[in-house]
Design a protein around this motif. Sequence first.
Motif, short mmCIF file in Angstrom:
data_model
loop_
_atom_site.label_atom_id
_atom_site.label_comp_id
_atom_site.label_asym_id
_atom_site.label_seq_id
_atom_site.Cartn_x
_atom_site.Cartn_y
_atom_site.Cartn_z
N TRP A 38 0.86 -1.22 0.00
CA TRP A 38 -0.03 -0.17 0.03
C TRP A 38 0.83 1.21 0.02
O TRP A 38 0.48 2.29 -0.63
CB TRP A 38 -0.95 0.21 1.26
CG TRP A 38 -1.74 1.36 1.32
CD1 TRP A 38 -2.73 1.43 0.60
CD2 TRP A 38 -1.48 2.06 2.53
NE1 TRP A 38 -3.31 2.78 1.23
CE2 TRP A 38 -2.51 3.01 2.66
CE3 TRP A 38 -0.60 1.96 3.70
CZ2 TRP A 38 -2.70 4.14 3.55
CZ3 TRP A 38 -0.74 2.92 4.77
CH2 TRP A 38 -1.89 4.28 4.33
N VAL A 39 1.95 1.18 0.77
CA VAL A 39 2.82 2.48 0.83
C VAL A 39 3.36 2.70 -0.46
O VAL A 39 3.62 3.85 -0.96
CB VAL A 39 3.91 2.51 1.85
CG1 VAL A 39 3.10 2.19 3.30
CG2 VAL A 39 4.97 1.39 1.85
N ASP A 40 3.74 1.75 -1.26
CA ASP A 40 4.50 2.10 -2.40
C ASP A 40 3.29 2.51 -3.73
O ASP A 40 3.62 3.09 -4.20
CB ASP A 40 4.97 0.56 -3.09
CG ASP A 40 6.42 0.41 -2.55
OD1 ASP A 40 7.12 1.48 -2.43
OD2 ASP A 40 7.08 -0.87 -2.23
N LEU A 43 0.62 4.08 -2.80
CA LEU A 43 0.16 5.42 -2.39
C LEU A 43 1.27 6.55 -3.15
O LEU A 43 0.73 7.43 -3.74
CB LEU A 43 0.39 5.60 -0.78
CG LEU A 43 -0.97 6.67 -0.35
CD1 LEU A 43 -2.14 6.15 -1.16
CD2 LEU A 43 -0.87 6.42 1.19
N LEU A 100 10.67 -3.93 2.26
CA LEU A 100 10.56 -2.51 1.60
C LEU A 100 11.87 -2.15 1.29
O LEU A 100 12.55 -1.65 2.06
CB LEU A 100 9.79 -1.56 2.73
CG LEU A 100 9.30 -0.20 2.07
CD1 LEU A 100 8.27 -0.23 1.14
CD2 LEU A 100 9.16 0.96 3.12
N LEU A 152 8.79 8.58 3.73
CA LEU A 152 7.50 8.85 3.93
C LEU A 152 6.92 7.32 4.01
O LEU A 152 5.62 7.19 4.64
CB LEU A 152 6.91 9.47 2.56
CG LEU A 152 5.55 10.44 2.75
CD1 LEU A 152 5.49 11.29 3.96
CD2 LEU A 152 5.52 11.12 1.51
N LYS A 153 7.37 6.44 3.11
CA LYS A 153 6.86 5.34 3.03
C LYS A 153 6.78 4.38 4.44
O LYS A 153 6.06 3.76 4.85
CB LYS A 153 7.53 4.23 2.01
CG LYS A 153 7.07 4.67 0.55
CD LYS A 153 8.00 3.84 -0.44
CE LYS A 153 8.03 4.37 -1.76
NZ LYS A 153 8.80 3.68 -2.88
N ARG A 188 4.31 6.01 6.73
CA ARG A 188 3.02 5.41 6.54
C ARG A 188 2.69 3.95 6.86
O ARG A 188 1.75 3.92 7.18
CB ARG A 188 2.84 5.52 4.93
CG ARG A 188 2.43 6.86 4.38
CD ARG A 188 2.16 6.98 3.08
NE ARG A 188 1.51 8.30 2.65
CZ ARG A 188 1.74 8.86 1.64
NH1 ARG A 188 2.39 8.44 0.62
NH2 ARG A 188 1.05 9.99 1.31
N PHE A 189 3.96 3.21 6.85
CA PHE A 189 3.78 1.81 7.13
C PHE A 189 3.18 1.73 8.50
O PHE A 189 2.42 1.03 9.05
CB PHE A 189 4.85 1.19 6.87
CG PHE A 189 4.93 -0.21 7.29
CD1 PHE A 189 4.61 -1.37 6.31
CD2 PHE A 189 5.13 -0.61 8.61
CE1 PHE A 189 4.51 -2.81 6.64
CE2 PHE A 189 5.11 -2.09 8.91
CZ PHE A 189 4.69 -3.08 8.11
#
Lengths: 127, 519
Positions: A73-75, A77, B277, B292-293, B296-297
Amino acid sequence: VSAGTSAGTATAEAVLAERTELLVDFIMKNCLWQFHSRAWDRERQNERILGMTSSLLQGQDVDHSTPEDRCYWVDALYLVESYREQYPWVNDLDVEEIRTLMQSVKDRTDHLTITGSLNAELTDKHY
Amino acid sequence: VPYHEFDCSTSIPERKKHAVIKGEGEDLTSALPLGYLNTIPGSISERGCAYCGAKHVIGTPMKDVIHLSHGPVGCTYDTWQTKRYISDNDNFQLKYTYATDVKEKHIVFGAEGLLKQNMHEAFDPFPDMKRMTVYQTCATALIGDDINAVAQEVMEERPGVDIFVCNSPGFAGPSQSGGHHKINIAWIDQKVGTVEPKITSDYVINYVGEYNIQGDQEVMVDYFKRMGIQVLSTFTGNGSYDDLRSMHGADLNVLECARSAEYICNELRVRYGIPRLDIDGFGFEALGSSLLKIGRFFGIEDRARAIIEEETARWKPELDWYRERLTGKKVCLWPGGSKLWHWAHAIHAEMGVDVVSVYTKFGHQGDMEKGIARCEQGALAIDDPNELEGLEALEMLKPDVIFTGKRPGEVAKKVRTPYLNAHAYHNGPYKGFEGWVRFARDIYNAIYSPIHQLGGLDISAGPIPESGGFVTRKMMSDINLPEEVRRSTQMREYTGKYDSVSGLRDREYPYLDELKAAS
């Protein structure tokens, strides 16, 4: 009429191809998830992240309740926000157009990283 | 495939498939060289061996460990002063280098006794040092020394001691990359899961594939801590042996150098369900989106944004100063493995330089896929180059600077091409927002160094002219810049400290302190 329709279809295809290239080039230059080491990894990565990206662009919610899904999801987004910012025409597309475009992006990404890839290690059975 | 054949390598025809030029209309399905194959006999490769890849790249950056090579003393060459993976415990792992110093007689009569004696001698002067790694080398592998058995005996004789054995002799793969693979798998098989994780935050990561070159890890860990994230372990720069035994306790693996450490991330995902990630710590845009990723995670995106805002405001004017002076400069990006893709797009987009060639000494085709995808058209991509090919490429491409290792770098200097150390850096760290400016400053200093004015003079052609005066860097770099750029009050040269790392060690982290107080 037939010639006009044909020309219109050709134009639409050209626009789709051009837009697909832009979006795929963004992925290639700015992302890493599409280059996991094995074909089965890449299939899963492309499917999940581009699938979520498509859904988010269409305004749909995506399930990101598990750690694995949150990672995709973070990728996704990041792609959505970057696309909307760098290619403002994305904001003007309707749901069907987004679905068609993102399917085209997925097909092209699969081709570049899996089905058409020259990387001989993709089919290695082990990590 | 648009292969490029070097004139100097026509006598080694197999080399042709190891170089391509990404031309008009070419993509990854048509332009990809072969990779990760045994070096072709006759080609003087710049690669390291599988032992080097296991020990000197991945094992030795662990900081609280005695690292012992079981083999001839020459195998330990790349250690003292030749590596720059510093640590916050006074660089123990750099200062003390151990080898069993195997000689011919040991090859004949065996070296297990010698190994055991060396292990005890290494532990004796450091009663607080309870962890050791031991590395197999070609010679001791060939005579069949059983390092595991010796390690077991020593652990029984020295209670509290834990020893990791890495069986990756030099011949165990085409290059150092074979050693990366072996030590990744050996570590997760032997050590992960053997120490209970000490969890101190709601947000816990392993930071993987990061080797603290000149402090890179400490810069990144500072950002993570400012976000309230616990870095349970770093694989392996500035990393602690026991922390790395508890990697299974993290919520997320944040992977930097996939070339050297994706294996352990993949296995942690399969065995423990920890997602992977991939991030880039280089470049404002890539680093910002990476933070940011991660934010957000964990649902703490605002903390990441605060860091990005603060750091960008502080350092962007300095990056811009260099960008104005580097735009259009031609770069050969010739690192070992991962930096061709970490840097290829970021230096073009943020510093304005054109990457005319990428190469990798030991990367796989996957690294070339990333590197070629990220560089512009016309770039020459070379796998496992030899020295003559490097020289021919320099002659053909005439770059303004190359980024490579110290050995090919010194060769480049001989043909008066400035070089920056892509592995160990010149004045790093290069990660982080400030680090990226330090990198830009090093590029600027390399390209515009006044030494090239003297270096280009032929002293055998007659007297050196003395009337021309001396041209400074800025005179050279600013000559064609518009007035408003030269006199800009917004942009400025680097203003950071000589040492940008040590100060981080004393910082306070409110989010983490709150958690500590609450517990």
